[in-house]
Motif scaffolding. Structure first.
Motif, mmCIF file in Angstrom:
data_model
loop_
_atom_site.group_PDB
_atom_site.id
_atom_site.type_symbol
_atom_site.label_atom_id
_atom_site.label_comp_id
_atom_site.label_asym_id
_atom_site.label_seq_id
_atom_site.Cartn_x
_atom_site.Cartn_y
_atom_site.Cartn_z
ATOM 1 N N ASN A 69 0.837 -1.199 0.000
ATOM 2 C CA ASN A 69 0.000 0.000 0.000
ATOM 3 C C ASN A 69 0.871 1.247 0.000
ATOM 4 N N PHE A 70 1.664 1.389 -1.032
ATOM 5 C CA PHE A 70 2.587 2.507 -1.115
ATOM 6 C C PHE A 70 2.121 3.492 -2.173
ATOM 7 N N ASP A 71 2.377 4.763 -1.924
ATOM 8 C CA ASP A 71 2.106 5.803 -2.912
ATOM 9 C C ASP A 71 3.294 5.987 -3.849
ATOM 10 N N LEU A 72 4.485 5.699 -3.323
ATOM 11 C CA LEU A 72 5.716 5.950 -4.057
ATOM 12 C C LEU A 72 6.683 4.802 -3.814
ATOM 13 N N ILE A 73 7.249 4.298 -4.902
ATOM 14 C CA ILE A 73 8.323 3.307 -4.819
ATOM 15 C C ILE A 73 9.542 3.942 -5.453
ATOM 16 N N ILE A 74 10.624 4.005 -4.699
ATOM 17 C CA ILE A 74 11.871 4.553 -5.218
ATOM 18 C C ILE A 74 12.824 3.388 -5.410
ATOM 19 N N SER A 75 13.263 3.198 -6.634
ATOM 20 C CA SER A 75 14.198 2.113 -6.934
ATOM 21 C C SER A 75 15.601 2.691 -7.077
ATOM 22 N N LEU A 76 16.566 1.927 -6.598
ATOM 23 C CA LEU A 76 17.941 2.419 -6.543
ATOM 24 C C LEU A 76 18.907 1.626 -7.416
ATOM 25 N N SER A 77 18.434 0.538 -7.991
ATOM 26 C CA SER A 77 19.275 -0.281 -8.865
ATOM 27 C C SER A 77 18.450 -0.693 -10.082
ATOM 28 N N PRO A 78 19.110 -1.039 -11.175
ATOM 29 C CA PRO A 78 18.353 -1.457 -12.365
ATOM 30 C C PRO A 78 17.424 -2.648 -12.086
ATOM 31 N N GLU A 79 17.919 -3.657 -11.380
ATOM 32 C CA GLU A 79 17.095 -4.823 -11.071
ATOM 33 C C GLU A 79 15.856 -4.428 -10.273
ATOM 34 N N ALA A 80 16.047 -3.580 -9.273
ATOM 35 C CA ALA A 80 14.918 -3.130 -8.453
ATOM 36 C C ALA A 80 13.951 -2.281 -9.274
ATOM 37 N N HIS A 81 14.481 -1.493 -10.189
ATOM 38 C CA HIS A 81 13.606 -0.648 -10.996
ATOM 39 C C HIS A 81 12.688 -1.499 -11.880
ATOM 40 N N HIS A 82 13.244 -2.519 -12.487
ATOM 41 C CA HIS A 82 12.413 -3.408 -13.311
ATOM 42 C C HIS A 82 11.346 -4.085 -12.460
ATOM 43 N N TRP A 98 16.175 6.279 -8.946
ATOM 44 C CA TRP A 98 17.331 7.059 -8.532
ATOM 45 C C TRP A 98 18.563 6.168 -8.721
ATOM 46 N N PRO A 99 19.174 6.166 -9.899
ATOM 47 C CA PRO A 99 20.347 5.313 -10.101
ATOM 48 C C PRO A 99 21.396 5.599 -9.035
ATOM 49 N N THR A 100 21.764 4.574 -8.310
ATOM 50 C CA THR A 100 22.681 4.725 -7.179
ATOM 51 C C THR A 100 23.773 3.672 -7.292
ATOM 52 N N ALA A 101 25.008 4.121 -7.306
ATOM 53 C CA ALA A 101 26.144 3.207 -7.443
ATOM 54 C C ALA A 101 26.122 2.155 -6.329
ATOM 55 N N ASP A 102 26.608 0.980 -6.655
ATOM 56 C CA ASP A 102 26.727 -0.095 -5.672
ATOM 57 C C ASP A 102 28.113 0.006 -5.041
ATOM 58 N N PRO A 103 28.202 0.442 -3.795
ATOM 59 C CA PRO A 103 29.516 0.633 -3.184
ATOM 60 C C PRO A 103 30.267 -0.673 -2.943
ATOM 61 N N THR A 104 29.583 -1.801 -2.988
ATOM 62 C CA THR A 104 30.272 -3.079 -2.781
ATOM 63 C C THR A 104 31.202 -3.401 -3.942
ATOM 64 N N ALA A 105 31.050 -2.708 -5.062
ATOM 65 C CA ALA A 105 31.898 -2.946 -6.227
ATOM 66 C C ALA A 105 33.274 -2.298 -6.081
ATOM 67 N N VAL A 106 33.428 -1.391 -5.118
ATOM 68 C CA VAL A 106 34.692 -0.686 -4.931
ATOM 69 C C VAL A 106 35.689 -1.594 -4.220
ATOM 70 N N GLN A 107 36.877 -1.667 -4.776
ATOM 71 C CA GLN A 107 37.971 -2.445 -4.182
ATOM 72 C C GLN A 107 39.021 -1.471 -3.662
ATOM 73 N N LEU A 124 22.147 9.760 -1.153
ATOM 74 C CA LEU A 124 20.778 9.382 -0.787
ATOM 75 C C LEU A 124 20.185 10.376 0.208
ATOM 76 N N MET A 125 20.989 10.831 1.152
ATOM 77 C CA MET A 125 20.488 11.785 2.144
ATOM 78 C C MET A 125 20.007 13.065 1.470
ATOM 79 N N ARG A 126 20.762 13.565 0.520
ATOM 80 C CA ARG A 126 20.356 14.784 -0.200
ATOM 81 C C ARG A 126 19.039 14.560 -0.934
ATOM 82 N N ARG A 127 18.945 13.464 -1.632
ATOM 83 C CA ARG A 127 17.732 13.201 -2.419
ATOM 84 C C ARG A 127 16.520 12.978 -1.522
ATOM 85 N N ILE A 128 16.709 12.233 -0.450
ATOM 86 C CA ILE A 128 15.599 11.925 0.463
ATOM 87 C C ILE A 128 15.080 13.194 1.121
#
Length: 134
Positions: A69-82, A98-107, A124-128
């Motif tokens: 029962n949501f008015d708004l769904i915000i997706s942060l990754s391509p998979e979630a957006h689909h 809101w395309p958001t980089a996956d920080p787990t990819a950083v080495q 995310l804080m700025r956008r939220i």
């Protein structure tokens, strides 16, 4: 919503709840279910937000437990957006991506990895705070 409800969407949920309390209803979920990422908890702790009780959940679990029962769904990754767009077949909700980089990819060093998580947190804080302000 993000891919696993382990990094980006738990950050967003914790910050939205911190900034807006009970004035809005917020729940995060993943297209799939992962494990809470320790760096996520660390960078939220740095700004005084405790997310240690967060338990990852999939969108299917959220639907089963609470309904959608949501008015708004915000997706942060391509998979979630689909997945969010698929939900609009049965849920009358607005979807924002809101395309958001996956920080787990950083080495690199621990500090380099934490910096990637901080960048995600701060973005995310700025956008939220801008999007959800009353």
């Amino acid at each position: 919503m993000c891919a696993q409800n382990a990094v980006r969407s738990p950050m967003a949920e914790a910050m939205a709840k911190h900034f807006f309390g009970k004035s809005i209803y917020v729940q995060s979920a993943g297209a799939r279910k992962g494990e809470v990422d320790g760096f996520t908890l660390t960078v939220l702790d740095e700004i005084g937000i405790d997310a240690h009780k967060h338990r990852p959940k999939s969108i299917d679990e959220l639907e089963e437990w609470e309904g959608l029962n949501f008015d708004l769904i915000i997706s942060l990754s391509p998979e979630a957006h689909h997945r969010a767009l698929d939900l609009t077949r049965t849920v009358a909700a607005e979807v924002e991506y809101w395309p958001t980089a996956d920080p787990t990819a950083v080495q690199g060093s621990r500090e380099q990895m934490l910096e990637a998580y901080r960048e995600v947190r701060d973005g995310l804080m700025r956008r939220i705070t801008e999007r959800l302000k009353p």
